[in-house]
Scaffold this motif. Structure first.
Motif, PDB file in Angstrom:
ATOM      1  N   GLY A 102       3.896  -1.685  -5.028  1.00  0.00           N
ATOM      2  CA  GLY A 102       5.077  -2.492  -5.326  1.00  0.00           C
ATOM      3  C   GLY A 102       5.764  -2.085  -6.614  1.00  0.00           C
ATOM      4  N   VAL A 103       5.032  -2.143  -7.729  1.00  0.00           N
ATOM      5  CA  VAL A 103       5.599  -1.715  -9.009  1.00  0.00           C
ATOM      6  C   VAL A 103       5.763  -0.199  -9.019  1.00  0.00           C
ATOM      7  N   GLY A 104       4.788   0.497  -8.457  1.00  0.00           N
ATOM      8  CA  GLY A 104       4.776   1.956  -8.506  1.00  0.00           C
ATOM      9  C   GLY A 104       5.982   2.610  -7.863  1.00  0.00           C
ATOM     10  N   HIS A 105       6.390   2.127  -6.682  1.00  0.00           N
ATOM     11  CA  HIS A 105       7.495   2.808  -5.991  1.00  0.00           C
ATOM     12  C   HIS A 105       8.821   2.587  -6.700  1.00  0.00           C
ATOM     13  N   PHE A 106       8.923   1.489  -7.476  1.00  0.00           N
ATOM     14  CA  PHE A 106      10.099   1.342  -8.346  1.00  0.00           C
ATOM     15  C   PHE A 106       9.976   2.267  -9.557  1.00  0.00           C
ATOM     16  N   ALA A 107       8.781   2.307 -10.145  1.00  0.00           N
ATOM     17  CA  ALA A 107       8.585   3.111 -11.365  1.00  0.00           C
ATOM     18  C   ALA A 107       8.884   4.585 -11.126  1.00  0.00           C
ATOM     19  N   VAL A 108       8.422   5.135  -9.994  1.00  0.00           N
ATOM     20  CA  VAL A 108       8.682   6.568  -9.759  1.00  0.00           C
ATOM     21  C   VAL A 108      10.179   6.815  -9.615  1.00  0.00           C
ATOM     22  N   GLN A 109      10.888   5.885  -8.975  1.00  0.00           N
ATOM     23  CA  GLN A 109      12.332   6.082  -8.790  1.00  0.00           C
ATOM     24  C   GLN A 109      13.093   5.935 -10.110  1.00  0.00           C
ATOM     25  N   PHE A 110      12.696   4.970 -10.930  1.00  0.00           N
ATOM     26  CA  PHE A 110      13.356   4.804 -12.239  1.00  0.00           C
ATOM     27  C   PHE A 110      13.112   6.023 -13.125  1.00  0.00           C
ATOM     28  N   ALA A 111      11.864   6.510 -13.123  1.00  0.00           N
ATOM     29  CA  ALA A 111      11.520   7.660 -13.970  1.00  0.00           C
ATOM     30  C   ALA A 111      12.273   8.910 -13.521  1.00  0.00           C
TER      31      ALA A 111
ATOM     32  N   VAL B  18      14.438  -0.175  -2.005  1.00  0.00           N
ATOM     33  CA  VAL B  18      13.335  -1.139  -1.960  1.00  0.00           C
ATOM     34  C   VAL B  18      12.629  -0.942  -0.627  1.00  0.00           C
ATOM     35  N   HIS B  19      11.327  -0.646  -0.679  1.00  0.00           N
ATOM     36  CA  HIS B  19      10.577  -0.444   0.571  1.00  0.00           C
ATOM     37  C   HIS B  19       9.775  -1.703   0.890  1.00  0.00           C
ATOM     38  N   ILE B  20      10.023  -2.270   2.065  1.00  0.00           N
ATOM     39  CA  ILE B  20       9.278  -3.449   2.532  1.00  0.00           C
ATOM     40  C   ILE B  20       8.279  -2.999   3.591  1.00  0.00           C
ATOM     41  N   GLU B  21       6.999  -3.214   3.329  1.00  0.00           N
ATOM     42  CA  GLU B  21       5.999  -2.876   4.357  1.00  0.00           C
ATOM     43  C   GLU B  21       5.998  -3.908   5.467  1.00  0.00           C
ATOM     44  N   GLN B  22       6.092  -5.197   5.101  1.00  0.00           N
ATOM     45  CA  GLN B  22       6.059  -6.237   6.126  1.00  0.00           C
ATOM     46  C   GLN B  22       6.701  -7.520   5.605  1.00  0.00           C
ATOM     47  N   ALA B  23       7.393  -8.225   6.514  1.00  0.00           N
ATOM     48  CA  ALA B  23       7.941  -9.547   6.203  1.00  0.00           C
ATOM     49  C   ALA B  23       7.202 -10.583   7.054  1.00  0.00           C
ATOM     50  N   PHE B  24       6.848 -11.701   6.433  1.00  0.00           N
ATOM     51  CA  PHE B  24       6.098 -12.767   7.108  1.00  0.00           C
ATOM     52  C   PHE B  24       6.906 -14.058   7.086  1.00  0.00           C
TER      53      PHE B  24
ATOM     54  N   GLY C 273       4.866  -0.111  -0.998  1.00  0.00           N
ATOM     55  CA  GLY C 273       6.043  -0.890  -1.369  1.00  0.00           C
ATOM     56  C   GLY C 273       5.690  -2.362  -1.476  1.00  0.00           C
ATOM     57  N   LYS C 274       6.469  -3.219  -0.835  1.00  0.00           N
ATOM     58  CA  LYS C 274       6.368  -4.660  -1.069  1.00  0.00           C
ATOM     59  C   LYS C 274       6.152  -5.463   0.211  1.00  0.00           C
TER      60      LYS C 274
END
Length: 327
Positions: free
Chosen positions: A171-180, A295-301, A320-321
């Motif tokens: 979740g945090v990681g996939h944002f961090a790589v894109q920001f960096a 924003v990558h969503i793995e699953q919505a519940f 992702g999230k």
């Protein structure tokens, strides 16, 4: 649970509560009156509510947020929301009914995100870019703000620097790589082999399989390490830093031991706790608008399956999230 969701009327809403700390079975869906906004507040009809590791840790009574709420149970969890403004207090001039908003709300003691409606302070909310649907937007604020603040406030990452990001597909990681990457850094990330292609598609320069490779043998002279794993992984990563490098560790439970280990080696390490910041959220929204961040969503519940969502969340291997679809 399904019955509670079916019985919703215009003046009542469904939301998740727990009245004691414990396993997933303490989560229940109940019906309450839709609240009215007080001074400085808006009422949001929630579309998406993001799930974050702090949610299950707090539910179990662990960590600093649990200490804030232990005398306020029953409590509705959730700090991440996106949705539509349906009402505003008389003194709110910045937002109006119909606005599409997102925010990290009620942190750490109020919560309220796992719900069909919630109140939020107007100054906690950013406008959602048209490119982003509101369920997806609900998964963004806390994780994206964590990544942003760790990289740019604490580590002070600059263009041309070399950074290692642990758990880059999370979740945090996939944002961090894109920001960096967007900042112009050379990005190395750890992940399982199954997430190699996902990270390569985001533009990561090197992906290290943490199950088969020791980062301390693979990396050296790094400017920044963003440690989203903690514990031994964090301590081992200290050996990848250059003389002036810095490690930022996010899991609070092992932060002190990693900082102590860094001091023994004459290196710098910092822990951090995310905070709401609508200006940072606006900057992140701009990157999404420009197509630079996804924003990558793995699953919505649905709300009724909140316990299933927590089971997956606790497993710790989400790409992702995860998000609750509260519509």
């Amino acid at each position: 649970m399904e019955n509670a969701v079916d019985q919703i009327s215009e003046s009542s809403m469904c939301h998740v509560i727990y009245d004691r700390f414990g396993d997933r079975d303490v989560l229940q869906v109940v019906t309450s009156e839709v609240p009215a906004p007080d001074s400085g507040q808006v009422l949001i009809r929630i579309h998406g509510a993001g799930l974050n590791p702090i949610d299950w840790k707090t539910r179990k009574g662990l960590g600093f947020a649990a200490r804030q709420i232990e005398h306020s149970l029953p409590w509705t969890p959730g700090y991440d929301v996106a949705g539509e403004v349906v009402a505003v207090a008389d003194d709110v001039t910045t937002l109006a009914a119909g606005d599409r908003v997102m925010g990290m709300i009620g942190f750490p003691a109020t919560g309220g995100g796992y719900a069909q409606y919630t109140l939020a302070a107007a100054d906690e909310l950013a406008i959602v870019p048209e490119e982003l649907d509101l369920v997806t937007a609900g998964a963004l604020p806390l994780a994206a703000l964590t990544a942003w603040q760790a990289l740019f406030e604490v580590a002070k990452l600059e263009s041309g620097q070399k950074i290692l990001i642990h758990a880059g597909a999370g979740g945090v990681g996939h944002f961090a790589v894109q920001f960096a990457l967007e900042r112009g850094a050379h990005v190395v990330a750890t992940a399982s082999a199954g997430n190699r292609d996902f990270l390569a598609e985001l533009g990561v320069h090197e992906v290290i399989d943490y199950r088969t490779t020791d980062v301390a043998e693979e990396c050296y002279g790094l400017d920044v390490v963003l440690d989203l794993v903690g514990g031994e992984a964090g301590k081992r990563s200290l050996h990848t830093l250059g003389e002036h490098g810095v490690l930022v560790t996010i899991p609070t439970v092992t932060a002190d031991e990693i900082i102590s280990a860094a001091e023994e080696l004459g290196l710098r390490a910092h822990g951090m706790t995310v905070r709401p910041d609508v200006f940072h959220l606006d900057e992140i929204a701009e990157l999404i608008e420009d197509g630079d961040v996804k924003v990558h969503i793995e699953q919505a519940f649905p709300l009724a399956r909140v316990a299933d969502a927590h089971e997956l969340l606790e497993g710790g291997h989400v790409r992702g999230k995860l998000v609750l679809d509260c519509r």
